[in-house]
Design a protein around this motif. Sequence first.
Motif, mmCIF file in Angstrom:
data_model
loop_
_atom_site.group_PDB
_atom_site.id
_atom_site.type_symbol
_atom_site.label_atom_id
_atom_site.label_comp_id
_atom_site.label_asym_id
_atom_site.label_seq_id
_atom_site.Cartn_x
_atom_site.Cartn_y
_atom_site.Cartn_z
ATOM 1 N N TYR A 132 10.554 1.340 15.109
ATOM 2 C CA TYR A 132 10.118 0.034 14.644
ATOM 3 C C TYR A 132 10.172 -0.898 15.847
ATOM 4 O O TYR A 132 11.193 -1.015 16.514
ATOM 5 N N LEU B 138 3.982 -5.009 10.345
ATOM 6 C CA LEU B 138 4.881 -4.052 9.703
ATOM 7 C C LEU B 138 4.289 -3.562 8.386
ATOM 8 O O LEU B 138 4.269 -2.371 8.093
ATOM 9 N N THR B 139 3.766 -4.502 7.612
ATOM 10 C CA THR B 139 3.169 -4.157 6.325
ATOM 11 C C THR B 139 1.935 -3.279 6.521
ATOM 12 O O THR B 139 1.771 -2.251 5.865
ATOM 13 N N ASP C 108 1.319 -1.376 8.970
ATOM 14 C CA ASP C 108 1.794 -0.082 9.422
ATOM 15 C C ASP C 108 2.229 0.787 8.232
ATOM 16 O O ASP C 108 1.952 1.984 8.192
ATOM 17 N N GLY C 109 2.894 0.165 7.269
ATOM 18 C CA GLY C 109 3.357 0.894 6.094
ATOM 19 C C GLY C 109 2.208 1.464 5.278
ATOM 20 O O GLY C 109 2.224 2.629 4.885
ATOM 21 N N PHE C 110 1.179 0.653 5.066
ATOM 22 C CA PHE C 110 0.004 1.115 4.322
ATOM 23 C C PHE C 110 -0.706 2.231 5.081
ATOM 24 O O PHE C 110 -1.128 3.226 4.511
ATOM 25 N N HIS D 273 0.547 4.283 7.229
ATOM 26 C CA HIS D 273 1.369 5.480 7.187
ATOM 27 C C HIS D 273 1.149 6.240 5.876
ATOM 28 O O HIS D 273 0.911 7.451 5.873
ATOM 29 N N ALA D 274 1.204 5.506 4.760
ATOM 30 C CA ALA D 274 1.013 6.122 3.450
ATOM 31 C C ALA D 274 -0.381 6.735 3.350
ATOM 32 O O ALA D 274 -0.557 7.862 2.870
ATOM 33 N N PHE D 275 -1.367 5.999 3.844
ATOM 34 C CA PHE D 275 -2.750 6.461 3.759
ATOM 35 C C PHE D 275 -2.979 7.693 4.641
ATOM 36 O O PHE D 275 -3.729 8.585 4.287
ATOM 37 N N TRP E 15 -0.892 10.183 5.364
ATOM 38 C CA TRP E 15 -0.461 11.396 4.661
ATOM 39 C C TRP E 15 -1.416 11.715 3.524
ATOM 40 O O TRP E 15 -1.761 12.873 3.287
ATOM 41 N N PHE E 16 -1.846 10.684 2.819
ATOM 42 C CA PHE E 16 -2.702 10.902 1.654
ATOM 43 C C PHE E 16 -4.020 11.567 2.048
ATOM 44 O O PHE E 16 -4.436 12.551 1.434
ATOM 45 N N ILE F 148 4.302 4.560 -1.568
ATOM 46 C CA ILE F 148 4.768 5.105 -0.283
ATOM 47 C C ILE F 148 4.813 3.994 0.760
ATOM 48 O O ILE F 148 5.755 3.883 1.548
ATOM 49 N N ALA F 149 3.774 3.134 0.735
ATOM 50 C CA ALA F 149 3.741 2.007 1.681
ATOM 51 C C ALA F 149 4.947 1.102 1.452
ATOM 52 O O ALA F 149 5.668 0.753 2.396
ATOM 53 N N SER G 246 8.134 2.785 2.710
ATOM 54 C CA SER G 246 8.295 2.890 4.165
ATOM 55 C C SER G 246 8.442 1.503 4.802
ATOM 56 O O SER G 246 9.157 1.344 5.787
ATOM 57 N N ILE G 247 7.780 0.493 4.206
ATOM 58 C CA ILE G 247 7.966 -0.871 4.733
ATOM 59 C C ILE G 247 9.417 -1.304 4.534
ATOM 60 O O ILE G 247 10.044 -1.854 5.443
#
Lengths: 154, 282
Positions: A44, A53-54, A56-58, A60-62, A64-65, B206-207, B210-211
């Motif tokens: 981080y 940061l937000t 990045d989170g989306f 990251h999830a996307f 893998w998906f 998941i988002a 992880s956030i």
Amino acid sequence: MSRHSKAQFDRRVLLSGVLFGSGIAASMIDLFIFHLALQWHHFYDLSTTEVALTADGFFHAFGWFITVWGLFLLADLRRRTAIPWKRWAGAVITGVGFFQLLDGVVSHKVLGIHQIRYGVDLLLYDVVWIGSAVVLLLIGLLMLRRTRHHPATT
Amino acid sequence: MDQHDGGHSANPAMAGMDWEVLDVVVVLLLGVGALVYALGLWAARGRSPWPLRRTLFWYVGIGCVAAGLLGPVAQAAHTSFTAHMLGHLLLGMIAPLLMVLGAPITLAMRALPAVAARRLSRLLRSAWIRGLTHPVIAATLNAGGLWLLYTTELFHMMHASAAVYALVHLHLFAAGYLLTASLIGPDPDPHRASMPVRSAVLVLFIAAHSILAKWLFAHPPQGVEPADGRAGAQLMYYGGDVVDVTLIVLLFAGWYAATRPRTSRSRGSARADDHETRGARA
């Protein structure tokens, strides 16, 4: 097989390859090589904004998906028809190149979410990263072009 | 059990009692969960064979709940944030996934007499259950609970009171179970959300997870050592990833099974292009 479904299968081969290629670039290459093995990126980056940061989170999830999505699309195609593997591989390479180019230009340079490495002169790294992305993208597109008229051959 | 109260309570002896009662309740509930499933297996023994993996999933899941709430991990969780996170991973993500895969509702439907099974089926169709098992509601309960826990005083209140601790952990498990069941549950779900809805909810969840993990890396709860906080946050991030990727795979595995192409044999009157496809492959 009707002409209509042939075109449909071809679109799905492309979709599956590009999804899987972008996905492995996002989740595997980035996570395993640059975060975990080399530890060049930080887990981080404390200087980033909450928005980054937000995002990045989306992202990251996307990542893998779409990796898993691409693979299951491939599995589904396999049980319906013969897969044109060269064309699929071309789509995967296009996906990897497209993602790395997007990452290298948009998130590294334009948004500045994170950099490839810290505490070094970035120019060489950026040239290698963006350059290799362009090369991969061109190779992928060339493979797609060369396999365009024979979607059913393996 | 004086290691539990950590000097927060005005009456340590009473507080110690509370924590002991909580441990007993957990043991009893887990015992009931193990026994009822075994009774179900026994009652349905005359039916078609029950896959062994479901039984294994259920009991390993119960073992994960036990590991998250009792024993060394739970003990260490009162002082170590990393151990706390391991406990949460076991109780809120791994145990719910395994127990959902144990298909307890399907087992109940097989084990119960027809009248009772119909009653259970009606209950599952009720507006209440329908709302709770909608992926959007379940994901909100799950992620919302986590954000509340780690961004408010709740984290400290939980360690000071056995009752709050019990409620938080009950919510953690229940929300984990509901979300997993609504996304990938093998049990019958008369109101199963569509693939796009379930996909979107999973990606958003998941988002959010992880956030929150990354946010915790920078802002560990008050009183948590920075190194401990960082280790715990990384465990949440990467441990959560393993479970999340498993969920994505199971989601698509469900889609893969549901969209199986129908062959001419199974459809009676097949479409002409099905024949052509089969001919082309042969």
